[in-house]
Design a protein around this motif. Structure first.
Motif, PDB file in Angstrom:
ATOM      1  N   ILE A 271       9.500  -2.582   4.600  1.00 42.77           N
ATOM      2  CA  ILE A 271       8.943  -3.535   3.642  1.00 42.77           C
ATOM      3  C   ILE A 271       9.413  -3.146   2.253  1.00 42.77           C
ATOM      4  O   ILE A 271       8.936  -2.147   1.705  1.00 42.77           O
ATOM      5  N   PRO A 272      10.334  -3.872   1.655  1.00 43.29           N
ATOM      6  CA  PRO A 272      10.810  -3.505   0.315  1.00 43.29           C
ATOM      7  C   PRO A 272       9.689  -3.579  -0.713  1.00 43.29           C
ATOM      8  O   PRO A 272       8.842  -4.464  -0.667  1.00 43.29           O
ATOM      9  N   TYR A 273       9.713  -2.622  -1.627  1.00 38.99           N
ATOM     10  CA  TYR A 273       8.810  -2.550  -2.772  1.00 38.99           C
ATOM     11  C   TYR A 273       7.365  -2.256  -2.375  1.00 38.99           C
ATOM     12  O   TYR A 273       6.654  -1.546  -3.084  1.00 38.99           O
ATOM     13  N   ILE A 274       6.895  -2.803  -1.276  1.00 39.23           N
ATOM     14  CA  ILE A 274       5.480  -2.697  -0.914  1.00 39.23           C
ATOM     15  C   ILE A 274       5.222  -1.504   0.002  1.00 39.23           C
ATOM     16  O   ILE A 274       4.203  -0.818  -0.125  1.00 39.23           O
ATOM     17  N   GLY A 275       6.145  -1.246   0.934  1.00 40.90           N
ATOM     18  CA  GLY A 275       5.921  -0.200   1.919  1.00 40.90           C
ATOM     19  C   GLY A 275       5.716   1.178   1.318  1.00 40.90           C
ATOM     20  O   GLY A 275       4.799   1.917   1.713  1.00 40.90           O
ATOM     21  N   ALA A 276       6.563   1.547   0.359  1.00 49.66           N
ATOM     22  CA  ALA A 276       6.446   2.871  -0.258  1.00 49.66           C
ATOM     23  C   ALA A 276       5.114   3.029  -0.974  1.00 49.66           C
ATOM     24  O   ALA A 276       4.488   4.092  -0.931  1.00 49.66           O
ATOM     25  N   ALA A 277       4.642   1.973  -1.638  1.00 47.59           N
ATOM     26  CA  ALA A 277       3.357   2.050  -2.341  1.00 47.59           C
ATOM     27  C   ALA A 277       2.194   2.176  -1.359  1.00 47.59           C
ATOM     28  O   ALA A 277       1.242   2.928  -1.594  1.00 47.59           O
ATOM     29  N   LEU A 278       2.267   1.466  -0.230  1.00 49.01           N
ATOM     30  CA  LEU A 278       1.180   1.514   0.743  1.00 49.01           C
ATOM     31  C   LEU A 278       1.083   2.863   1.435  1.00 49.01           C
ATOM     32  O   LEU A 278      -0.015   3.384   1.654  1.00 49.01           O
TER      33      LEU A 278
ATOM     34  N   ALA B 142      12.078 -13.573  -4.165  1.00 42.97           N
ATOM     35  CA  ALA B 142      12.452 -14.184  -2.888  1.00 42.97           C
ATOM     36  C   ALA B 142      12.276 -13.204  -1.732  1.00 42.97           C
ATOM     37  O   ALA B 142      11.854 -13.587  -0.629  1.00 42.97           O
ATOM     38  N   ILE B 143      12.580 -11.923  -1.957  1.00 44.84           N
ATOM     39  CA  ILE B 143      12.422 -10.918  -0.906  1.00 44.84           C
ATOM     40  C   ILE B 143      10.945 -10.749  -0.552  1.00 44.84           C
ATOM     41  O   ILE B 143      10.574 -10.708   0.628  1.00 44.84           O
ATOM     42  N   ILE B 144      10.073 -10.662  -1.554  1.00 44.75           N
ATOM     43  CA  ILE B 144       8.643 -10.493  -1.294  1.00 44.75           C
ATOM     44  C   ILE B 144       8.075 -11.703  -0.565  1.00 44.75           C
ATOM     45  O   ILE B 144       7.303 -11.578   0.393  1.00 44.75           O
ATOM     46  N   ILE B 145       8.467 -12.910  -0.992  1.00 44.21           N
ATOM     47  CA  ILE B 145       7.992 -14.126  -0.317  1.00 44.21           C
ATOM     48  C   ILE B 145       8.485 -14.154   1.129  1.00 44.21           C
ATOM     49  O   ILE B 145       7.736 -14.526   2.045  1.00 44.21           O
ATOM     50  N   ALA B 146       9.746 -13.756   1.359  1.00 49.49           N
ATOM     51  CA  ALA B 146      10.284 -13.735   2.719  1.00 49.49           C
ATOM     52  C   ALA B 146       9.531 -12.745   3.596  1.00 49.49           C
ATOM     53  O   ALA B 146       9.224 -13.028   4.762  1.00 49.49           O
TER      54      ALA B 146
END
Length: 360
Positions: free
Chosen positions: A252-259, A311-315
């Motif tokens: 998960i780009p951007y979100i996975g590392a934070a989670l 666009a990546i987050i929405i996808a």
């Protein structure tokens, strides 16, 4: 309204191949949304065979015959597949159950750590608010532990299905690798002889999807293995579970590392407190994340995916909500596919450029 529809139809569906592509896309989406669960072993085998085809192709380019390259790639897949199923997953599951059992102790320890806040900051925190927060947390943790036990018991009837999948997937991957050309030729019989639009879209997507999928698998393996080795070396509890989570977080780009940062930091905090080991662990973890984002990703993904972060987050949100983990994994390739289709879709405005190129 009818005139508007006719203009739209003449503009975007004036070619036979455009209609065929629209039908294929619609049929694919309907099949995935209706019987996607039934076709899950076939779809997973297709994806895995596609990934291993890259390994077989590399071996063939180094001089190995086709049958030997396919055999070596398949043996590598079988070894990794059964190690993941019978080695890594049971270890991570045992550690997850152990972590769930440790939750009440961690909650009491957290209550003690937070108990000093009302005395230090009475204008911001009062004992009643703290008790309410801890009560909600205790209730959620109890429900989480009960859900784990319930899922463990409820999964017993599905063991036979899992065993069938474990047998089916390697067999399907083998035949997809072995008879790749035969299967592709059979699928091509259902398509028109002249298909420049499909060839153009496939040519663009084959490079980007292959680069993304194989690079992402390597990134998961490298980041997960490095995290596991680092956590084990530093003596962190639940190293296999946390290493697996850190490896999967790169999907998960951007979100996975934070989670995934929260469970790693919380486990280290409850294990060591604010001792030097905690700070060393946090430093090592952020070094791994920094090397992943600034060194590993540029090396693995030679073909850049030209998509805006929004666009990546929405996808990720859209395809993950529809197809779960597979949708999250292939969110970027699917978004790239949509972009390629939009760019390659024929319109009447393309005709002058085509004539001009022909005259030149």
């Amino acid at each position: 309204m009818l005139d508007i529809f006719n203009k739209w139809y003449r503009r975007y569906l004036f070619e036979e191949e455009s209609v065929l592509l629209l039908v294929l896309l619609t049929l694919s989406v309907v099949l995935l949304m209706t019987i996607g669960d039934i076709l899950a072993p076939v779809l997973a085998s297709l994806v895995l065979a596609y990934l291993m085809q890259g390994v077989a192709g590399q071996l063939q380019r180094h001089g190995l015959p086709q049958w030997l390259g396919v055999s070596v790639a398949f043996l590598l897949f079988v070894g990794a597949f059964f190690f993941f199923i019978f080695g890594l997953l049971p270890m991570a599951w045992r550690q997850l159950l152990a972590l769930a059992g440790e939750m009440p102790r961690m909650l009491d320890q957290g209550r003690q750590l937070l108990g000093v806040l009302p005395a230090r900051y009475p204008e911001f925190v009062n004992p009643e608010q703290l008790n309410q927060v801890m009560g909600v947390a205790q209730k959620e943790l109890a429900e989480f532990g009960q859900a784990l036990v319930t899922r463990s018991l409820a999964s017993i009837p599905g063991i036979l299905t899992v065993l069938v999948y474990i047998i089916l997937i390697p067999i399907l991957v083998f035949f997809f690798l072995k008879d790749r050309q035969v299967l592709l030729a059979w699928c091509a019989t259902f398509l028109p002889q002249e298909r420049p639009l499909l060839r153009r879209i496939w040519g663009e997507m084959n490079v980007q999807v292959a680069n993304y999928a194989r690079g992402k698998v390597l990134e998961i393996l490298i980041v997960g293995a490095t995290s596991y080795i680092a956590f084990t070396w530093m003596g962190l509890n639940y190293a296999a579970l946390l290493g697996l989570l850190v490896g999967l977080s790169v999907i998960i780009p951007y979100i996975g590392a934070a989670l995934v940062t929260l469970p790693v930091v919380m486990v280290a905090l409850f294990q060591w407190g604010f001792a030097s080991e905690f700070y060393y662990l946090v430093l090592v973890y952020f070094i791994i994340q920094g090397l992943d984002g600034n060194v590993l990703v540029p090396l693995l993904f030679s073909e850049a995916v030209n998509l805006h972060p929004v666009a990546i987050i929405i996808a990720v949100l859209f395809f993950g909500g529809i197809w779960g983990l597979w949708g999250v994994f292939f969110a970027i390739p699917l978004a790239t596919l949509i972009k390629a289709i939009i760019n390659a879709w024929p319109t009447p405005a393309d005709e002058p450029a085509t004539i001009l190129e022909a005259t030149e």
